[in-house]
Enzyme design. Structure first.
Site, PDB file in Angstrom:
ATOM      1  N   GLY A  82      26.917  36.909   6.031  1.00  0.00           N
ATOM      2  CA  GLY A  82      26.574  37.086   7.432  1.00  0.00           C
ATOM      3  C   GLY A  82      26.183  38.522   7.689  1.00  0.00           C
ATOM      4  O   GLY A  82      25.004  38.846   7.832  1.00  0.00           O
ATOM      5  N   ARG A 119      43.981  34.110  47.854  1.00  0.00           N
ATOM      6  CA  ARG A 119      45.344  33.748  47.452  1.00  0.00           C
ATOM      7  C   ARG A 119      46.354  34.702  48.078  1.00  0.00           C
ATOM      8  O   ARG A 119      46.282  35.913  47.871  1.00  0.00           O
ATOM      9  CB  ARG A 119      45.455  33.825  45.937  1.00  0.00           C
ATOM     10  CG  ARG A 119      46.857  33.684  45.358  1.00  0.00           C
ATOM     11  CD  ARG A 119      47.289  32.262  45.326  1.00  0.00           C
ATOM     12  NE  ARG A 119      48.527  32.050  44.576  1.00  0.00           N
ATOM     13  CZ  ARG A 119      49.085  30.848  44.450  1.00  0.00           C
ATOM     14  NH1 ARG A 119      48.524  29.774  45.005  1.00  0.00           N
ATOM     15  NH2 ARG A 119      50.203  30.696  43.767  1.00  0.00           N
ATOM     16  N   GLN A 163      47.038  44.184  41.050  1.00  0.00           N
ATOM     17  CA  GLN A 163      45.959  43.193  40.997  1.00  0.00           C
ATOM     18  C   GLN A 163      44.598  43.890  41.065  1.00  0.00           C
ATOM     19  O   GLN A 163      43.663  43.483  40.383  1.00  0.00           O
ATOM     20  CB  GLN A 163      46.120  42.189  42.153  1.00  0.00           C
ATOM     21  CG  GLN A 163      45.218  40.962  42.047  1.00  0.00           C
ATOM     22  CD  GLN A 163      45.681  39.956  41.008  1.00  0.00           C
ATOM     23  OE1 GLN A 163      46.671  40.185  40.295  1.00  0.00           O
ATOM     24  NE2 GLN A 163      44.994  38.843  40.896  1.00  0.00           N
ATOM     25  N   GLU A 202      24.437  38.796  16.091  1.00  0.00           N
ATOM     26  CA  GLU A 202      23.543  39.965  16.011  1.00  0.00           C
ATOM     27  C   GLU A 202      24.326  41.210  15.607  1.00  0.00           C
ATOM     28  O   GLU A 202      24.040  42.309  16.081  1.00  0.00           O
ATOM     29  CB  GLU A 202      22.815  40.194  17.343  1.00  0.00           C
ATOM     30  CG  GLU A 202      22.013  39.006  17.798  1.00  0.00           C
ATOM     31  CD  GLU A 202      20.511  39.198  17.596  1.00  0.00           C
ATOM     32  OE1 GLU A 202      20.096  40.241  17.083  1.00  0.00           O
ATOM     33  OE2 GLU A 202      19.784  38.264  17.936  1.00  0.00           O
TER      34      GLU A 202
END
Lengths: 671, 671
Positions: B153, B320, B339, B438
Site C-alpha cells: 500500500g 439539550r 461542553q 492517499e
C-alpha cells in the site's frame, strides 16, 4: 501460480521465539489465575464447538442480530452456563469475562436481567420482592431497567415520570414526551417486568425518586399491558444493535403498592409515606454501592477494548511487511518505532488496567460483604466514599483509553483495518457508548474531584484503600532523575495531585468570593484544574496497584517483563500532563520532559521482542476475536484472500441496467 | 397529555438572536462566495426534491446500498449535474462540494471515474488515449484505479503485478496472492476499464512501475474478460459500504501495447523500451501533481467532518438542557465551559481549515495551469516541492482533526448521540479511512519533514508560496505576552519549527555518525522530532492563511467574529505543543502556558453567543445532514420521538419462542 501458497507475511512464531518468559505462566497471571483461566477455557470451548457462536462475516440487520442474540441467550441457558453471581461466584466471574470478551451485546442481554435487574431488586426491595427475584433467577420472568428519560440522563434526580398513590394503588404517568423512558435494554421485545424509577407522590406531596418493579407484558400472550406504550429505539452502531433498547410511556398505568421497592421506606395501609432515611443524601447512599459496581465493571470494558486493539493491531503489524533498508528485505511494520508507539502503550494499558481491575473487584467484593452484613462504621462510610470517588474517575480513564485504542489500531492496520472482517470499526463502535453509560465520562469525573476536595477540606489525609495517602506527603519539585523510572513518574503524579487539588480549591474560592453560587463555581473550574486532578488520581492509583500486583508474582521472568510493562503504562500516561508539570513549576529546563520521552521510547524498544507473546497471554480465542487480521496463526493475508475469493464476481446484479445507461450515453448528442 | 406538544428543549432561535453578524453574509463568506453558494443551493434543491436522495433511517445492507448508489449515480447523470472539471469548472467545483457533504460513497462513485480515472489517463496518457477519455467523460465506459496490492500500500514502488512485453503484446500476471490488486472502487461490479499500475518488463528487464489502461469487462455482456479474476472485498463501515471496492488477479491477461500510458516513454514497434526521463525521480514527478491534488481534496474531508460534528453537536447541545443552579431552570448544556471546550474548537477548525483549503485550491489550480502549459522553470520546481510538502502534512492534520471531531461530537451528545439516527457513528466510520487513503497519515507526514530538512540543508530560506519563510527569521524565545493572542501563537510556532527542525537534523546526523543508514536514521527520528515538525508546519500555515483570508473580508461584523474564530483555532492547535515549548526552553515559568490556556477559555466564552449562527453559516441542508439531533429547527426531541413512535412494539417476532422458554423454566427442577 504455485507461489500463491507462499504467504507475503512474516511469521508470528518467529516473533514468539524472541520472548523471554513462559507463555502459559503469563497467561494465567494476566487472566485472573489458573483456576479462573481453566473455567474460562472450558466455557470458550463449549461456545467454540457450537456453530451458533460463530461470528458472521457481515453486518447483520437489526432483526437478524436480535434473533441471533435471542437464540444465543437460549443456548447459554441450555448449557447451564453460570449467570447467577450468588449461586456460583467463581463460575459467574469467569463466564462474565468470557461474555465481555465475546460479544458486548449478548453480555448486555444477560447482564441487564441477571445483574442489573436482579441486583436493583435485591438491594432496594424487601421480603415481598423475594419471589420475583427467585423467578428472575430462574428466567421465568425477563427484567429490564428504566431510569433514563428522553430529557434526563445525567441529572437522574430530575426525572419526570410520576408514581402517584391513589385509592390504595400506584398510578404511573408520563407527563410529557421528555419523561419517556428510553434506552432500556431488553424492554422493546423481551421484558415481562421493568425496574422503573419515578417521582413518588403521596397525599399530593412529592417524596422524590423511588424505585418500583412493574409488570409490562402479559404472562400468557406476551402483549404489552394496557396503560403502557412500548417501542424500539431503532438501530445502534456495533454489537449493541442486537440489544432491544426500548422506550416506554405510562398512560395512567395502575398497579399495587407492592411495586414500591420499600427498603427504608413504605406506604402504609392508610396511605401515608413513611421512611427511615435521615436525609436525602442518606436515601441516595442506598444505591451508591450498586452504582459503583456498574462502573467498576465498565473499567473492564476499557481493558477489553485495549485487549482487542492490541491483539489485532500487534499481530497484524508483526506480519505485515512494508519498506526496508535500500538493499534488504522489507521489514515487519512493528519494527518501526512509530508503529510501536501506536500499539505498545495500548498493550501496556490493557495489562495494567486489568491488574488494577482485578484488585478493585476483590476490594469491592469485601466492601459489599461488609455492607450487606449490616456493618455500620465510620470506616465503612469512608470506604463508600473512596469506592465512589475512585470508580468515578477510573471508569472514564479506562473507557477513553479503550475507545482511542481501537481507533488507533484501525489506523495502524492501514487500509485493510477498514475491512469489516478486521472488526476494528465495529469494535470501536461497540465500545463507544462505554464513555457515556453509567455516567457520562466528563460529568462522572467531577465526582472524583469533588471527593478529593471534600477529603482535603475535612483534613482527612488517609483512606481505607490508601488512594488518598498522597495527601500526607509534602509535594517536592523535581530534583533529579531516579534510576527506576517508576519512582520519577509516581513522584511527579503526587506533586501534580497536590498542585491541581490546591489550584482547584483556590479557583473555587475565588469564584465564590466573586459571587458565584457553588454550582456555577464548580462548572467554571473544571478545565485545567478539577478535570486533570480526577484523571491524575485515576492514573496514579492504576499505576500503583498494577505495580503492587506485579511485585507479588513469583515467576521471575514474568515479573521482570511486567515491571517494564507497568513502567511503559506509567510514562505513557504521564506524558499529557507534562505541560502542567512545567506550568506549575514541578520542573524547568529540558531534563524531566526529555527523560520521560526517552524512557517511553526505550521501553517500547525493549518490549518489542516480548509483545507478540504478551498478546498471546491476553488474547481471546480466534473464533471470538474473529478478525481476519488478528488470528493467532498470523495468516492475515490468507484469511483476507479466503474471504475475497468467496466474493468473486462475474456480473453485477444491476449489470443490465448499467448496460442500458452506457448504450444510451453512446447515442446521446454531445453536450 | 397535552404537554406532549411542548418541547423539553431550548430554542435555537433564541441562540440565533444573540449573534452579532448577518447570517446570509457569513454563509457566503464561508461557503466559497456568493456565486458558488448560489450554485450549491441550486444543486441541493434538485436533490432535496427527489425522494431518491432522502436518507433512510436504518443501515442498508451492502447490496441495498450499492443498488441505491447506482440509482443515485444515474440520477446525477439524468439531471446533468456537472461532473467534468474541464467542461464546467464552476459547476463542477460547487457540485463536488455538495456531493462531499451529502454522501462520501456517492461522491467516490463519481469521483473515482470522472476525477481519478480520467485524471490519470489525461496526465499519463497521450494522443492514443484521447478516445477513451472522451468515452469516459460521456460515461460510455466506467473506469477504476488499481494501484494498491494486498501486500503493498504505502510502498507503491514495490508492487508486484507484472506487465511483460511478449510477441508484440503486453501480458499481465499476478505472481502471488500478495500481488492481488485490492481496494479498487467501482471495480467489483461496474467498471469496464481499469487504470492498472504494474512493473513493466521489456526484453527481460524490469523498467519499473508504469501505468496502463486495460479493459476488464466485455462491452456487450458486462462479463469479466478471460485472463482476469475480479471480486468484491466485502463490507466496510460507514458510507463507503456502498462502494464496490474490488480485487483483481491477472492470469496471463493479454492486450495491445496501446495499454501503456506512454507520456515520456514507449515500447517501439521492434520491442524496445524508450523513455525521455532523466532519472527515476524525474519519472515519478510526472504524477506528483496529480497526487497532491488528491491530498488537497482530502483536506476537505477534514473540513466536512468537522462541519458535520459542529452542526450536530452544537445544535443539540444548544437545545439539550441538563442540570442548573439550585433554584433555577435547567440550562442548555452548551452554556457549560466543559461542553464548549468539546465543540467550539471543532467549529473553529472547520471554518479555518475551510478558508485554508479555499486558498490552497486556488494556488494549486494556478500551479497546475502552469504545469500543463509546459512551463519549465526553477521556480516551478520549487513550487512543486512546496505543494507536495504542504499537502503531505495538511492532509494528515485535517483528517485527524475531522475524525476526532466526530468521535467527540458523539460523546458530547451523550446517549442519544449513539442512536443510528444521530448519524454520528456512521459519519465517524465514513471519515475514518481518510486518515489512510492517499497516504497513511504518519507516513505521509514524513514527506513534509523531509521537504523542510532538504530546504534547510540546501540553504533555501524562501518558497514560492511563502510557507517556509520562517527559515529567514531568528528564533526568539518568549519575552512577554502580546495583546493580540495570534501574534503570541505565531511566534511560538515559528520558534517551534526552528527547534524541531534543528533537533531532527541533529538527531539524523547523530544516527548516521553512529552507523545507521539513511533509512534507519529517518525511522528512528520521527517521534518527538520530525513528526511534531510536520504538524507544526501544517498548523502554522493553516492559521496564517485563514487569518489572511479573514483580513480581506469587507463586512466588519463578520470579519470581527472570524478573527476570534482564527484565534480559537490557533490556541487550540498550539496547546498540545506546550510541552515541547517548555522542554526546548521557549518559555519557563507559568506565564506562557497559563496565558494560552486562559485565552482559549476566554475565546470559547466570547464565541458562545455566536456559535449557533456560525453553524448555520456552514451547515449542509437538513435532508443532507439527516440527523435527528441536528436539524435547523432545533426539534431534536420531536425528531427522535417521531422515529420512536414509528417503531412501537406490541409483541416480539420471537415472542412465542420466548414464552416456550419461560414455560419450560417454570417446570424445570431447581438447580
Amino acid at each position: 501460480m504455485s507461489a500463491f501458497n507462499a504467504s507475503p507475511g512474516a511469521s508470528l512464531d518467529e516473533w514468539r521465539s524472541k520472548a523471554s518468559f513462559d507463555g502459559g505462566k503469563m497467561r494465567a497471571i494476566l487472566q485472573g489465575g489458573e483456576d479462573k483461566l481453566r473455567l474460562k477455557d472450558e466455557y470458550w470451548q463449549i461456545m467454540e464447538k457450537d456453530p451458533l457462536f460463530k461470528k458472521p462475516n457481515r453486518h447483520l440487520s437489526m432483526e437478524e442480530s436480535r434473533l441471533l442474540t435471542h437464540q444465543r441467550w437460549k443456548k447459554v441457558l441450555e448449557y447451564g452456563l453460570p449467570c447467577d453471581m450468588y449461586a456460583n461466584y467463581e463460575g459467574f466471574s469467569a463466564f462474565s469475562d468470557v461474555l465481555e470478551e465475546y460479544d458486548k451485546g449478548l453480555q448486555a442481554r444477560i447482564q441487564l436481567h441477571s445483574g442489573v435487574f436482579v441486583g436493583a431488586l435485591s438491594s432496594m426491595g424487601t421480603e415481598r420482592h423475594k419471589e420475583l427475584i427467585e423467578k428472575a433467577n430462574r428466567n421465568q420472568i425477563i427484567g429490564c431497567f428504566c431510569l433514563t428519560e428522553l430529557s434526563h440522563g445525567s441529572n437522574t434526580q430530575a426525572i419526570q415520570t410520576t408514581a402517584t398513590y391513589e385509592k390504595g394503588q400506584l398510578v404511573f404517568r408520563s407527563p410529557h414526551i421528555g419523561a419517556m423512558k428510553v434506552w432500556s435494554g431488553n424492554l422493546a421485545q423481551s421484558a415481562t417486568h421493568a425496574l422503573v424509577f419515578a417521582q413518588l407522590y403521596v397525599g399530593g406531596k412529592c417524596e422524590g425518586v423511588h424505585g418500583f418493579v412493574v409488570q409490562v407484558r402479559d404472562e400468557k400472550t406476551h402483549r404489552v399491558l394496557p396503560g403502557l406504550r412500548i417501542g424500539d429505539m431503532g438501530e445502534k452502531p456495533g454489537h449493541f444493535n442486537c440489544i432491544e433498547n426500548g422506550w416506554m410511556l405510562f398512560e395512567d398505568y395502575r398497579c399495587s403498592t407492592d411495586a414500591l421497592l420499600n427498603k427504608g421506606c413504605d406506604i402504609t395501609a392508610d396511605g401515608r409515606y413513611v421512611h427511615a432515611f435521615k436525609s436525602d443524601r442518606d436515601k441516595r447512599s442506598v444505591s451508591l454501592g450498586a452504582l459503583s459496581m456498574g462502573r467498576i465493571g465498565i473499567v473492564g470494558m476499557g481493558v477489553n477494548a485495549c485487549r482487542a486493539a492490541a491483539t489485532i493491531g500487534i499481530r497484524y503489524s508483526a506480519v505485515r511487511k512494508q519498506f526496508g533498508p535500500p538493499d534488504g528485505d522489507e521489514l515487519p511494520i512493528l519494527t518501526y518505532p512509530l508503529q510501536r508507539r501506536r500499539l505498545l502503550p495500548i498493550l501496556a494499558a490493557s495489562i495494567c488496567m486489568g491488574l488494577f481491575q482485578d484488585k478493585m473487584i476483590d476490594l469491592f467484593s469485601q466492601y459489599m460483604a461488609r455492607l450487606l452484613s449490616g456493618e455500620k462504621s465510620d470506616e465503612l462510610v469512608e470506604l463508600s466514599k473512596e469506592v465512589h470517588g475512585l470508580s468515578s474517575c477510573t471508569k472514564p480513564r479506562a473507557t477513553w483509553l479503550g475507545v482511542a485504542a481501537l481507533a488507533e489500531a484501525r489506523a495502524a492496520c492501514g487500509g485493510h483495518g477498514f475491512l469489516y472482517i478486521s472488526r476494528l470499526n465495529e469494535l470501536r463502535d461497540t465500545y463507544d457508548p462505554s464513555q457515556t453509560f453509567e455516567g457520562e465520562n466528563n460529568i462522572l469525573a467531577q465526582q472524583a474531584s469533588n471527593y478529593l476536595l471534600s477529603q482535603k477540606k475535612q483534613g482527612i489525609v488517609s483512606s481505607p484503600m490508601g488512594t488518598t495517602d498522597f495527601l500526607q506527603t509534602r509535594p517536592i519539585s523535581f530534583k533529579g532523575w531516579n534510576a527506576d523510572s517508576l519512582e520519577n513518574v509516581i513522584a511527579a503524579y503526587e506533586w501534580l495531585l497536590h498542585y491541581t487539588l490546591t489550584k482547584t480549591e483556590k479557583a473555587l474560592e475565588d469564584r465564590k468570593r466573586r459571587g458565584d453560587d457553588a454550582f456555577t463555581a464548580r462548572n467554571e473550574t473544571q478545565i485545567d484544574t478539577a478535570h486533570p486532578l480526577a484523571l491524575a488520581y485515576a492514573e496514579l492509583t492504576m499505576i500503583k496497584w498494577a505495580e503492587e500486583a506485579v511485585k507479588e508474582i513469583e515467576d521471575v521472568k514474568c515479573r521482570s517483563v511486567l515491571h517494564q510493562v507497568v513502567r511503559l503504562f506509567a510514562v505513557s500516561q504521564l506524558q499529557p500532563h507534562l505541560t502542567l508539570l512545567y506550568i506549575g513549576g514541578y520542573c524547568t529546563g529540558p531534563e524531566f520532559g526529555t527523560r520521560v520521552k526517552e524512557e517511553q521510547l526505550a521501553l517500547e524498544r525493549s518490549l518489542s521482542p516480548e509483545c507478540v507473546a504478551l498478546v498471546d497471554a491476553i488474547a481471546s480465542p480466534d473464533f471470538a476475536v474473529a478478525s481476519a487480521l488478528g488470528t493467532s496463526d498470523g495468516r492475515a493475508y490468507e484469511n483476507m484472500v479466503a474471504d475475497f475469493f468467496s466474493r468473486e464476481v462475474d456480473r453485477a446484479p444491476f449489470a443490465d441496467d448499467l448496460l442500458r445507461v452506457i448504450e444510451a450515453n453512446k447515442t446521446k448528442p454531445k453536450l
